[in-house]
Structures are given as C-alpha cells and as structure tokens.
Design a protein around this motif. Sequence first.
Motif, PDB file in Angstrom:
ATOM      1  N   GLN A  33     -47.437  -7.742 -49.225  1.00  0.00           N
ATOM      2  CA  GLN A  33     -46.723  -6.479 -49.432  1.00  0.00           C
ATOM      3  C   GLN A  33     -46.824  -5.584 -48.207  1.00  0.00           C
ATOM      4  O   GLN A  33     -45.862  -4.921 -47.837  1.00  0.00           O
ATOM      5  CB  GLN A  33     -47.288  -5.757 -50.658  1.00  0.00           C
ATOM      6  CG  GLN A  33     -46.926  -6.455 -51.974  1.00  0.00           C
ATOM      7  CD  GLN A  33     -47.698  -5.926 -53.159  1.00  0.00           C
ATOM      8  OE1 GLN A  33     -48.580  -5.075 -53.023  1.00  0.00           O
ATOM      9  NE2 GLN A  33     -47.378  -6.430 -54.341  1.00  0.00           N
ATOM     10  N   ARG A  34     -48.013  -5.573 -47.591  1.00  0.00           N
ATOM     11  CA  ARG A  34     -48.192  -4.704 -46.428  1.00  0.00           C
ATOM     12  C   ARG A  34     -47.276  -5.132 -45.292  1.00  0.00           C
ATOM     13  O   ARG A  34     -46.936  -4.352 -44.416  1.00  0.00           O
ATOM     14  CB  ARG A  34     -49.655  -4.719 -45.987  1.00  0.00           C
ATOM     15  CG  ARG A  34     -50.059  -3.467 -45.309  1.00  0.00           C
ATOM     16  CD  ARG A  34     -51.515  -3.104 -45.574  1.00  0.00           C
ATOM     17  NE  ARG A  34     -52.375  -4.253 -45.398  1.00  0.00           N
ATOM     18  CZ  ARG A  34     -53.396  -4.545 -46.209  1.00  0.00           C
ATOM     19  NH1 ARG A  34     -53.674  -3.775 -47.223  1.00  0.00           N
ATOM     20  NH2 ARG A  34     -54.131  -5.602 -45.980  1.00  0.00           N
TER      21      ARG A  34
ATOM     22  N   THR B 363     -41.800  -1.831 -49.713  1.00  0.00           N
ATOM     23  CA  THR B 363     -42.014  -1.371 -48.346  1.00  0.00           C
ATOM     24  C   THR B 363     -41.818   0.136 -48.243  1.00  0.00           C
ATOM     25  O   THR B 363     -40.864   0.691 -48.768  1.00  0.00           O
ATOM     26  CB  THR B 363     -41.030  -2.094 -47.394  1.00  0.00           C
ATOM     27  OG1 THR B 363     -41.208  -3.492 -47.589  1.00  0.00           O
ATOM     28  CG2 THR B 363     -41.304  -1.738 -45.955  1.00  0.00           C
ATOM     29  N   PRO B 383     -49.043  -2.251 -36.381  1.00  0.00           N
ATOM     30  CA  PRO B 383     -50.359  -2.576 -36.952  1.00  0.00           C
ATOM     31  C   PRO B 383     -51.133  -1.342 -37.418  1.00  0.00           C
ATOM     32  O   PRO B 383     -51.951  -1.440 -38.323  1.00  0.00           O
ATOM     33  CB  PRO B 383     -51.097  -3.272 -35.795  1.00  0.00           C
ATOM     34  CG  PRO B 383     -50.049  -3.655 -34.821  1.00  0.00           C
ATOM     35  CD  PRO B 383     -48.926  -2.683 -34.989  1.00  0.00           C
ATOM     36  N   ARG B 386     -50.139  -0.621 -40.961  1.00  0.00           N
ATOM     37  CA  ARG B 386     -50.711  -1.606 -41.884  1.00  0.00           C
ATOM     38  C   ARG B 386     -52.204  -1.418 -42.055  1.00  0.00           C
ATOM     39  O   ARG B 386     -52.727  -1.555 -43.151  1.00  0.00           O
ATOM     40  CB  ARG B 386     -50.388  -3.019 -41.390  1.00  0.00           C
ATOM     41  CG  ARG B 386     -48.905  -3.316 -41.544  1.00  0.00           C
ATOM     42  CD  ARG B 386     -48.530  -4.682 -41.010  1.00  0.00           C
ATOM     43  NE  ARG B 386     -47.109  -4.925 -41.192  1.00  0.00           N
ATOM     44  CZ  ARG B 386     -46.404  -5.833 -40.519  1.00  0.00           C
ATOM     45  NH1 ARG B 386     -47.003  -6.592 -39.612  1.00  0.00           N
ATOM     46  NH2 ARG B 386     -45.115  -6.006 -40.767  1.00  0.00           N
ATOM     47  N   ILE B 390     -50.415   1.018 -45.322  1.00  0.00           N
ATOM     48  CA  ILE B 390     -49.007   1.346 -45.590  1.00  0.00           C
ATOM     49  C   ILE B 390     -48.140   0.085 -45.467  1.00  0.00           C
ATOM     50  O   ILE B 390     -48.145  -0.572 -44.417  1.00  0.00           O
ATOM     51  CB  ILE B 390     -48.513   2.427 -44.607  1.00  0.00           C
ATOM     52  CG1 ILE B 390     -49.312   3.719 -44.830  1.00  0.00           C
ATOM     53  CG2 ILE B 390     -47.017   2.673 -44.769  1.00  0.00           C
ATOM     54  CD1 ILE B 390     -49.159   4.721 -43.709  1.00  0.00           C
ATOM     55  N   ASN B 391     -47.418  -0.242 -46.505  1.00  0.00           N
ATOM     56  CA  ASN B 391     -46.499  -1.384 -46.462  1.00  0.00           C
ATOM     57  C   ASN B 391     -45.393  -1.092 -45.456  1.00  0.00           C
ATOM     58  O   ASN B 391     -44.649  -0.122 -45.635  1.00  0.00           O
ATOM     59  CB  ASN B 391     -45.890  -1.645 -47.836  1.00  0.00           C
ATOM     60  CG  ASN B 391     -46.934  -2.010 -48.872  1.00  0.00           C
ATOM     61  OD1 ASN B 391     -48.074  -2.340 -48.533  1.00  0.00           O
ATOM     62  ND2 ASN B 391     -46.549  -1.960 -50.140  1.00  0.00           N
ATOM     63  N   SER B 392     -45.273  -1.898 -44.447  1.00  0.00           N
ATOM     64  CA  SER B 392     -44.369  -1.554 -43.348  1.00  0.00           C
ATOM     65  C   SER B 392     -43.826  -2.797 -42.667  1.00  0.00           C
ATOM     66  O   SER B 392     -44.414  -3.860 -42.734  1.00  0.00           O
ATOM     67  CB  SER B 392     -45.124  -0.695 -42.331  1.00  0.00           C
ATOM     68  OG  SER B 392     -46.389  -1.273 -42.062  1.00  0.00           O
ATOM     69  N   GLU B 393     -42.678  -2.593 -42.026  1.00  0.00           N
ATOM     70  CA  GLU B 393     -42.102  -3.688 -41.270  1.00  0.00           C
ATOM     71  C   GLU B 393     -41.295  -3.134 -40.108  1.00  0.00           C
ATOM     72  O   GLU B 393     -41.005  -1.940 -40.047  1.00  0.00           O
ATOM     73  CB  GLU B 393     -41.224  -4.574 -42.164  1.00  0.00           C
ATOM     74  CG  GLU B 393     -40.115  -3.853 -42.908  1.00  0.00           C
ATOM     75  CD  GLU B 393     -39.390  -4.798 -43.886  1.00  0.00           C
ATOM     76  OE1 GLU B 393     -38.578  -5.591 -43.409  1.00  0.00           O
ATOM     77  OE2 GLU B 393     -39.627  -4.716 -45.108  1.00  0.00           O
TER      78      GLU B 393
END
Lengths: 456, 456
Positions: A33-34, B363, B383, B386, B390-393
């Motif tokens: 999920q992260r 996210t 990074p 994360r 925190i869910n992130s992309e």
Amino acid sequence: MSKPSLARGTRDFGPEQMAKRTFIFDTIRRSFQRYGFLPLETPAFENLSVLMGKYGEEGDQLLFKILNSGDFSGKLTDADWQAGSKPLTTKISEKGLRYDLTVPFARYVVMNRGTLAMPFKRYQIQPVWRADRPQKGRYREFYQCDADVVGTDSLLCEAEIVMLLHDILPALGIKDFTVKINNRKILTGIADMIGAHGMEGPLCVAIDKLDKIGKEKVVEELLERGFASDSISKLEPIFSLSGENDPFTELKSWLAESEVALKGIQELEEVWAMVKILGLENAKIEFDVTLARGLSYYTGAIFEVKANNVQIGSISGGGRYDNLTGTFGVPGISGVGISLGVDRIYDVMEELNLFPESQKTSTKVMISNFDEEAFAYGLSILPKFRKAGINSEIYPDSVKLKKQLDYADRKSIPFVVLIGSDEIQSGLLTLKNMKTGEQQKLKTEDIITLLNREDQ
Amino acid sequence: MSKPSLARGTRDFGPEQMAKRTFIFDTIRRSFQRYGFLPLETPAFENLSVLMGKYGEEGDQLLFKILNSGDFSGKLTDADWQAGSKPLTTKISEKGLRYDLTVPFARYVVMNRGTLAMPFKRYQIQPVWRADRPQKGRYREFYQCDADVVGTDSLLCEAEIVMLLHDILPALGIKDFTVKINNRKILTGIADMIGAHGMEGPLCVAIDKLDKIGKEKVVEELLERGFASDSISKLEPIFSLSGENDPFTELKSWLAESEVALKGIQELEEVWAMVKILGLENAKIEFDVTLARGLSYYTGAIFEVKANNVQIGSISGGGRYDNLTGTFGVPGISGVGISLGVDRIYDVMEELNLFPESQKTSTKVMISNFDEEAFAYGLSILPKFRKAGINSEIYPDSVKLKKQLDYADRKSIPFVVLIGSDEIQSGLLTLKNMKTGEQQKLKTEDIITLLNREDQ
C-alpha cells in the motif's frame, strides 16, 4: 462413523500459526500500500478456458478441475468414456481452481481495461492450488502475495520492486538477503552470440540450474537439448564472470556485438542508477547472468530473492513480461511483477526465530469465575476492558481455579483478574501476571491503564 | 483466442470494493478478538468423506466436487459409467470445496481435541462455495465470518453473542437492527403440547416461514406435513403472542406442563439477565417463538439478526448445538456459534450509505513527472514520504500533466506534488489538493506533516 482427516497436501492454521502468518501478511500488505498498489481479489475458481494452456502441459495437468454439477454424465457417449481421462475431462469439467495469481489478474485487466486507470498497480494476496505431489515444504494449497504494475514500460517499476523488497524483508526481520537480477534480453543476446539464435528458452532452463547442479551437468543438459559443443564452449565466460564490483564491464565487452544484449545491460544499469537516487545505500542487489527462473514469459528484468544463511531457497521472484494479456486477445500490455512465497518466508522466519513474541491479536486478560456472585461482578467489569480496546474474556464456568488458570496458560493469556468476596467488597481486584506469578490489588481503571501500557 | 469471462456466480473485487470489504472484515475481526476468540483457517477443499451427509441431500448436491488427478477413468468398468452421475461421482472425485465453516471447524476440533484448551473460542473468516443457481444477492462463492465457543454449556456464551453483535453492527454504522432469539427447547415443548411429539423438525420448517408467507399458508403447509387439524388449532397462541414488554409470561402459562419448554424459557431468561449485567441498556433483542432457522442441529438458543428499514433479510444467524462433532465419532461437545454474512452486510451498508469516505489503504499522494531532471528529484523525495508511513507513488512516465492528473483523479489520490525547475531551485514543492484544486508551496517536511495530519 468416519475418522476425519485433512485432504492430502493441505493444512489447518490454528491460532498460533495464524498469528504468525497474519504478521507476515500485514507487513507485506502495508508495504504494498505504501508503494501505491491497490488490492484485488479474484474468485477461487475460473473457467478452464481461462486457465488451460497458460502454464504449459505440466501446469494443465496440475490444475485442480471441478466436476460439473448435476447430471454430468447423462449425455456422454461410449466413445467419450473410452477416450481416456484427458479428453473426458473436457466433457465433465468446465472450471478449475486458481493455479497462480497472474492469469486471473490478466483476465481481470482484459475484462476491465475500459475503466482501469493505467498504469494499473495492483496487489493480490490469496491462496492458489496445485495438484503437485506433496512433500516437505510443498503443499497443494498455499498463499501467494503478488504486486504488479501494468500499462507502462518505465524502468521505474523495476527499481520500485527492488525498493519494495528492501522495505518488506527488513520489516519482517529478514536482514540478510540478496535480490538477484538478470535481464531476458541478455540471455537472448547470449543465445545469438553462441550461434543458437532463438534458443534462449532451453538455454535458460539449463543455465538456471547452474547453482543447483554445477557446470558439468549444465553442459550435459545443453548437449541433450541440442546445443552444439562449439556453442557450449563459447559460453565459458558465463561460468567465470566475476563482476563483484562492476558487474557489467566484462559482459559488455563479451557481448559487444549483440544489440539486444547491450539493451538489456543498459536497462539494468538504469535500474541500478534509479535505486541509487531513491536513496538505497548498500542495496542488496546482485547481477546474476545465470538467473532465468524457468518461466519463459519474462521479456526484460528477472528477479529472484534469496534469504542468506538459511536452508530455504528463493522466497520471491518476478520480472517484466510484455505480453501478459496476449493470450486473451489483447496484446501490448507490458508489466512487471513480483511474487512473495509466504510459506517459504514463514519457514525462514521460524529458522531465524524472527517472529515477535507478543501477538496483539490474542487475549490479553481473563476474569476468573469463583461463584455466582463473583461471576456477576466479573460480568459488570468485562465490558469496561473491551470498551478500552483490551481483548478480554471471562471464564464461563465456576470450576476449580487451577483449571481456569491452566486454561489461561494454554491460551497464553498474560493476565488474569481474580475476583472473590474481598475484591467485591473493596473494589480492588487482584491482577495476576501469569508469567511472573506476581499479584497486585488494583482498581479497574488502573488495570486498564496498566494493560494498555503493556501494548506499547 | 478466447474472450475471457468469470465463472458463473463468481465475482472479482476491484480496489474500491476491496476497500469496503476490508473495512467490514477488519471491524468484525477486531470485535471477535476483543471477545477472546482466536483465529483459525482450514483448507479450501476437504475429503468428501468429511463433507458428505452433513448438509442434507440438497447440500450434498450443492457441494462442488473436485475431479481426481491423473488417470481417473482408467480403472472404471462399464457398470461404473452406466450407473449414473451420483454413484459415478464417488469413483472419480474424493475432494470437495468447503460448503460452510462449521463442518471444517468440527473436523478441526475432533482432530486436535487432545491439545486444544477447552472451552475453545475460535473465529474463522473465509470463503465458502455452493453450486447454487446464481441470482441477485446469491453467489457461488461468498465469505462467512464465524465465531464459535465449544466445550462449555454456560449460557454466558449466548449472552456474549448478543453483546458481540451489539459491538460489531454499530461499529459498522448499522444502528437499527434486531437480534431475534428463540430456543429449540421451546419448539420441542410446543410439539409435545399439541400432541405432535418429536415433530418439531417439520413444525420448525413451517412456522419459520410465518414472517414470509403468513399464517394461512403456514397452516396449509402444516396440514401437508401431516399435522392433525386438532394439533394445528392448538397452535393458535403462537400466532397471537404479543409479549412486547414481557415476552415470557404468556408463554409460560401456555406451556406450563412442558418441562422442556420451561427449561428453554428459563435459559432465555438467564441470557436476558446476563446481558443486563453486562451493561447493555436498551439491548436490541427480541424473543421470536417462530424463529427456527430451518437447520435442525440447534438444540438450545437460536439467533437471527435483521437490519431494520432495509430490503435485505437476515444478516447473521446462529445458535447452540450439542452435537457438533458427533458425526465424527466424538459426541458430547456442546457449542454456540454465530455467522455473519459479509455480502448481505455489504448490501445493507451500501443501501444506507454507511461506508466511511476516506480509505486509509489507498494512495495518499502522487509525485508528478515533468522531465528527466524533475523525475530524478521526485525519486529522491519519494522515500521520505514512505518512511513517514504515507502511501505514495511517482508517475512512471514523462507524459502530459493532464494525463498524470487524470490518473491521480481516477485513482482517487487526494494530493499531487508538482515538481518543475522552480521547485527544484527553491526546494519548495507545489502541493495540489485534488478535491479543491488549491495549490500551495511547501517544504517536503511540511507536506509530510500536513498529509499525516489529514489522516487523523
């Protein structure tokens, strides 16, 4: 009267194993999920038309097939009966149990491609079933944890998988591991280089075993598979690549004439560079030109993860595929995926004693049951514990205290509240620490504070 | 090329549905744990010897059966082929898919009774499969959430089930519900009273339908099932019991001569009293003498839960059984259980719009991807998000911003971090709120603080 047993190759997971398995699943899920992956679940069984022909002939055999309901045999002819099990199967079975999570995912992508936001990042944590011969560490029902990105050929995805593994494994306590990486394009280039164009399939299968069976046996197998001795001798550099510090220089000069191999190397170098920018110092990644992972559908990066200094082999594997949905008539959807094997990870963690001792999911405190009056008093206390979020129960029967404490002990309940007439009169309850045997008299609120502090 | 489809009666659960279902499962699981239940999982398939004969003849038909692996037909004779589907099944299939969670639980208890701490409280949340004809709201694969206590006949267990339901349903947002309770012993006593000794089975089946088909049809059915008109006329009090305020007085005088009925009433009164001591004011419990839940293995309390003011029928049911493990040769293990139907609960929550809007599992923030330089800068920021949980992309490709924002939008990502050359120079990133469109320039650390505060 039947004496019941488990179906061969299957297992029950009792409370203790469940706690450990849940720890693994939760850790993996949190990391997925992260990284922006979203959850998907598909049905346990699929139409056989979806599953057959996707896993090779052996895979087709290992699919569990579901007998059609109702009068499945009524319309069959003598010829059907006599045709043998394989053709007969197609007449009496239309569904099969999920064999992996990749093919159902591909089906889902094809069926929903009109509405999915691409690139689509999904994770899936579900059991799969294979009619394999059961043996130590190999079961007929086991869980896979998969994360895939489809709809982009950005090498970021490969770098993210490396990051993800460096997130998950240390969170599980597995600190000594190696992420091995190769690229299918390099293997293609090597096949070209040794004059065995298009034969990287059998080449992969053979050199994939280098770790297990050694160089001599690999050479034998290559001969059997029809490689010329001349071709095989050209492979020599593969067996002697050192590349400890700089994995690619030697390879680049050896494969200088193969465009596709150089492309594969370049891709890996980009992944290496991105991992660095992502801030991973001392990444546990290792280029391994012999890594092929049998499966033939990888087209780019190939991953495999090994926990070091334990008996168990690989705990995770994956790679890039360019034609996930091609067999369903939708070509050109590229993707990268990784699959974690929970049973293997469980065994590694057991071997290294990595499971945290306290499991927050089990019962924290039990109220004893002396007699009717004390029971009623206990009943009035119990909801206060639960309202405070404390997992708690009251012993249901007024039996000997020893039996009640024995129950708490076997259930690993760390605290017992003893209530007798003294306690009822004073309002001070006796809290017994089951580990130390220590007892103290406390107000209900103070017990709650103490138990909640324990969880920190 | 096959156009893929789902097997009939099965469903995929995509990210949005998964988030909602996970909310239900987590809520139920948390309550189960708070009440001291421990987790169990059993295999998807069991030997047919374990499953057959446990669910009546119809149940046997509805079991999904797995075709034996390998050459299943080789040893069969012409007589076997011609015997028809039912006897043939026993020759070519040894395993079946789980039909409910109760029989596998009974098998587990029997196989592990030497080591289980009794009373044993377990919960189990797994899918079950039935070869039913699919229709609206009825699927061939669906989840059950069961909690059972075995090894004690304390009525505390019944009271705890009432409490548990009052814990779970409001936590899901379902505030208007009724827990209907009856006791099999009362039904036995009624059969005795009307001169139909031992016929409470068919009596139950008929009067269970009172709610659905009305008194007249019930009387018709009773006649068909062989009850004398004389017996049926003695049933009159059942149809006219009011008992709004005091459910038991009328019944006690009517059934004064039936010892077993009075025992049943006394048990219910004890449960009522215990629920009160447990502090449940305004418990939503209702005695319903017509409640029988078809199934014949209940021996004491019978439960059914209805969500009020919605179309959907019962969302949970259960009761006490005294002979769970008898069919496996181990008599005398009493237990009480409750089963929650996730699909029904899901539908109720959809109808009442009860799902929380923000799902913490999706996210939270996406970093945009303008060009190579900005991408590298974004990679170095990612990074940090994360690590802060925190869910992130980051968007993988350098495509038009509109396309990237569209992706975030469709994935319901609430925040996007925009990085261009300005941002790189100043170190102040642009944070875009996707709901309001508002943009602000912030340091990375301040974005982290803001996003983490959002979750509170």
